[in-house]
Design a protein around this motif. Structure first.
Motif, PDB file in Angstrom:
ATOM      1  N   LYS A   1     -12.020  -3.009   0.640  1.00  0.00           N
ATOM      2  CA  LYS A   1     -12.221  -4.230  -0.133  1.00  0.00           C
ATOM      3  C   LYS A   1     -11.006  -4.580  -0.968  1.00  0.00           C
ATOM      4  O   LYS A   1     -10.652  -5.744  -1.113  1.00  0.00           O
ATOM      5  CB  LYS A   1     -13.445  -4.053  -1.016  1.00  0.00           C
ATOM      6  N   ARG A   2     -10.397  -3.569  -1.565  1.00  0.00           N
ATOM      7  CA  ARG A   2      -9.372  -3.839  -2.554  1.00  0.00           C
ATOM      8  C   ARG A   2      -7.986  -3.372  -2.143  1.00  0.00           C
ATOM      9  O   ARG A   2      -7.009  -3.670  -2.805  1.00  0.00           O
ATOM     10  CB  ARG A   2      -9.738  -3.154  -3.870  1.00  0.00           C
TER      11      ARG A   2
ATOM     12  N   ILE B   1      -1.047  -4.709   8.575  1.00  0.00           N
ATOM     13  CA  ILE B   1      -0.098  -5.426   7.726  1.00  0.00           C
ATOM     14  C   ILE B   1       0.954  -4.489   7.189  1.00  0.00           C
ATOM     15  O   ILE B   1       2.137  -4.820   7.122  1.00  0.00           O
ATOM     16  CB  ILE B   1      -0.839  -6.124   6.566  1.00  0.00           C
ATOM     17  N   GLU B   2       0.505  -3.298   6.835  1.00  0.00           N
ATOM     18  CA  GLU B   2       1.445  -2.310   6.301  1.00  0.00           C
ATOM     19  C   GLU B   2       1.264  -1.024   7.074  1.00  0.00           C
ATOM     20  O   GLU B   2       0.572  -0.111   6.638  1.00  0.00           O
ATOM     21  CB  GLU B   2       1.165  -2.040   4.829  1.00  0.00           C
ATOM     22  N   PRO B   3       1.886  -0.939   8.230  1.00  0.00           N
ATOM     23  CA  PRO B   3       1.636   0.212   9.068  1.00  0.00           C
ATOM     24  C   PRO B   3       2.192   1.512   8.467  1.00  0.00           C
ATOM     25  O   PRO B   3       3.252   1.509   7.852  1.00  0.00           O
ATOM     26  CB  PRO B   3       2.368  -0.132  10.375  1.00  0.00           C
ATOM     27  N   THR B   4       1.434   2.544   8.650  1.00  0.00           N
ATOM     28  CA  THR B   4       1.879   3.889   8.323  1.00  0.00           C
ATOM     29  C   THR B   4       1.836   4.689   9.619  1.00  0.00           C
ATOM     30  O   THR B   4       1.540   4.154  10.674  1.00  0.00           O
ATOM     31  CB  THR B   4       0.945   4.550   7.303  1.00  0.00           C
TER      32      THR B   4
ATOM     33  N   MET C   1       0.851  -1.177   0.000  1.00  0.00           N
ATOM     34  CA  MET C   1       0.000   0.000   0.000  1.00  0.00           C
ATOM     35  C   MET C   1       0.901   1.246   0.000  1.00  0.00           C
ATOM     36  O   MET C   1       1.230   1.810   1.023  1.00  0.00           O
ATOM     37  CB  MET C   1      -0.892  -0.016   1.245  1.00  0.00           C
ATOM     38  N   ALA C   2       1.248   1.656  -1.175  1.00  0.00           N
ATOM     39  CA  ALA C   2       2.222   2.726  -1.299  1.00  0.00           C
ATOM     40  C   ALA C   2       1.596   4.105  -1.117  1.00  0.00           C
ATOM     41  O   ALA C   2       2.301   5.095  -1.043  1.00  0.00           O
ATOM     42  CB  ALA C   2       2.880   2.645  -2.666  1.00  0.00           C
TER      43      ALA C   2
ATOM     44  N   GLN D   1      -4.002   0.524  -3.525  1.00  0.00           N
ATOM     45  CA  GLN D   1      -3.514   0.516  -4.884  1.00  0.00           C
ATOM     46  C   GLN D   1      -4.540   0.015  -5.873  1.00  0.00           C
ATOM     47  O   GLN D   1      -4.703   0.576  -6.952  1.00  0.00           O
ATOM     48  CB  GLN D   1      -2.258  -0.357  -4.956  1.00  0.00           C
ATOM     49  N   ASP D   2      -5.221  -1.029  -5.504  1.00  0.00           N
ATOM     50  CA  ASP D   2      -6.143  -1.673  -6.427  1.00  0.00           C
ATOM     51  C   ASP D   2      -7.444  -0.904  -6.581  1.00  0.00           C
ATOM     52  O   ASP D   2      -8.131  -1.018  -7.590  1.00  0.00           O
ATOM     53  CB  ASP D   2      -6.413  -3.102  -5.935  1.00  0.00           C
TER      54      ASP D   2
ATOM     55  N   THR E   1     -11.789  -3.769   8.345  1.00  0.00           N
ATOM     56  CA  THR E   1     -10.919  -4.290   7.290  1.00  0.00           C
ATOM     57  C   THR E   1      -9.807  -3.300   6.974  1.00  0.00           C
ATOM     58  O   THR E   1      -8.654  -3.682   6.759  1.00  0.00           O
ATOM     59  CB  THR E   1     -11.729  -4.586   6.017  1.00  0.00           C
TER      60      THR E   1
ATOM     61  N   MET F   1      -7.241  -3.638   9.552  1.00  0.00           N
ATOM     62  CA  MET F   1      -6.424  -4.838   9.380  1.00  0.00           C
ATOM     63  C   MET F   1      -5.364  -4.627   8.319  1.00  0.00           C
ATOM     64  O   MET F   1      -4.235  -5.091   8.442  1.00  0.00           O
ATOM     65  CB  MET F   1      -7.313  -6.036   9.030  1.00  0.00           C
ATOM     66  N   ARG F   2      -5.737  -3.920   7.276  1.00  0.00           N
ATOM     67  CA  ARG F   2      -4.739  -3.620   6.247  1.00  0.00           C
ATOM     68  C   ARG F   2      -3.630  -2.758   6.833  1.00  0.00           C
ATOM     69  O   ARG F   2      -2.459  -2.943   6.529  1.00  0.00           O
ATOM     70  CB  ARG F   2      -5.387  -2.897   5.075  1.00  0.00           C
TER      71      ARG F   2
END
Lengths: 227, 227
Positions: A36-37, A127-130, A1-2, A40-41, A120, A123-124
């Motif tokens: 949901k996505r 996984i990729e903390p900012t 997740m950039a 990026q997506d 959700t 949760m994301r």
DNA sequence: GCAAATTTCAAACATTTGATTGAAACGAAT
DNA sequence: ATTCGTTTCAATCAAATGTTTGAAATTTGC
């Protein structure tokens, strides 16, 4: 997740009434899409299509896609907080207060007081903390955790910063969070079993029993008694 | 994560020796990139750059990007399994066996016997499940969970499909998994506390104490005794 | 009603992305 | 050395993506 990286885009406009409505629609749809996505997506075209607004609106109102994400996240955190501080109830025996807390916590974890997409998104983030995660930990998770640690300390007859207290507090909250984080696994795992249709309240009841049993037993062991 | 959807691309080449090396490099790097960034954000160009191979190699060896992802996932699952079946030890008292299991489980959850990127990939799958999650639940999670449920049943003196047994088993595994799923939160939350540098073994010891205390106490309550 | 501010619009842009292609390079077997 | 199969290569392609831009439309305040 950039995406949630800092951008040079800091200008977004204060909204009039029309702007408020557009912003609200964008935030809600974007919340769903990002959850949901992933960042990026999820595409600005799909978000705008679903919100019924022109694609330039994102840049106008939020600066850019990343700005939209940050606002979405902020909105989710605010909603969590609007549910009120997740505190240990002030009245009753220690056991009753733990049980009461677990019911509220379980409701909160399961879906009350925030948009359906918010967990959700959290949760994301895990996984990729900012930097947003730091804010969440500081303003929401920490107060809750250490508030509960006070109650656990009381039940264990120890100081609230004691290692055993902290580990035991972790043992309590983790039981609740597992149902949220592993929801898809839990659904598959428990299908066809006697606990398939457990309600959050039933789970909270069990977790309370399990945890209170553990804590009281550990306390007796501290006193030298066999439990 | 739109990628692991079925594609029409089913042809990938069986590798000779050179191909084996190329494939292995691609799988390893892709594993890291997919875990770190997710499927969509990870790019074939970056994966190939890091693996030191030409960009066409992905299509040649794996059919397409999605095929690469599926193979990466399969590799991770295979590695998990190579650690051997996560079973309850056969010897010792029930308490000793639970403690032994928790130590192995905690090691497994924390990072032994699989590539460093594999748990993150699993967590992504748990947010956006594909058919791969069903396979993982069926072949790995379910046997482990219900194997443990047998031991919990023994400790509780109940049938292993009893609702209390299943909920209690969930209570046990969730304590371990929390440290994996919430690793970034745990790190922030415990910074500066007495449990900041807990080892997996220390955590397993605590979880064993907490759980054994709970289970023995719940069993006594079943017998009508106050605990 | 008018002017200014706000908001939205459609077209365009630059960049990125996964996939493709014909050829070159390499490896294996005879 | 030759042929065939395998693998890699560089260039190219079509599509998608976030962003931009000048203008039109709408709203707001007097």
């Amino acid at each position: 997740m950039a995406a949630p990286a800092p951008t040079n885009r800091t200008i977004a406009h204060d909204p009039g009434e029309q702007g408020v409505a557009t912003r609200a629609r964008l935030l809600e749809v974007a919340g769903e899409e990002f959850a949901k996505r992933g960042f990026q997506d999820a595409t600005v075209r799909e978000i705008c299509r679903r919100a019924g607004v022109n694609i330039a609106s994102i840049n106008y109102h939020f600066g850019d896609k990343a700005g939209l994400y940050r606002e979405v996240f902020r909105t989710a955190v605010m909603r969590f907080k609007e549910g009120g501080k997740l505190a240990v109830p002030p009245q009753g025996t220690a056991e009753e207060r733990l049980k009461g807390f677990l019911h509220v916590f379980m409701d909160r974890v399961t879906g009350k007081n925030h948009p359906a997409w918010a967990p959700t998104l959290m949760m994301r983030e895990m996984i990729e903390p900012t930097e947003a995660l730091d804010e969440v930990v500081q303003s929401m998770i920490r107060p809750t955790f250490f508030g509960l640690a006070g109650l656990v300390a009381e039940l264990l007859g120890r100081a609230s910063d004691d290692a055993v207290v902290l580990r035991a507090t972790a043992s309590v909250v983790s039981q609740c969070l597992w149902y949220r984080h592993s929801a898809h696994v839990v659904k598959r795992l428990f299908e066809g079993t006697s606990v398939q249709d457990d309600t959050p309240g039933q789970r909270a009841d069990h977790i309370a029993s399990f945890s209170i049993a553990a804590l009281s037993c550990l306390r007796q062991q501290d006193g030298g008694a066999a439990c």
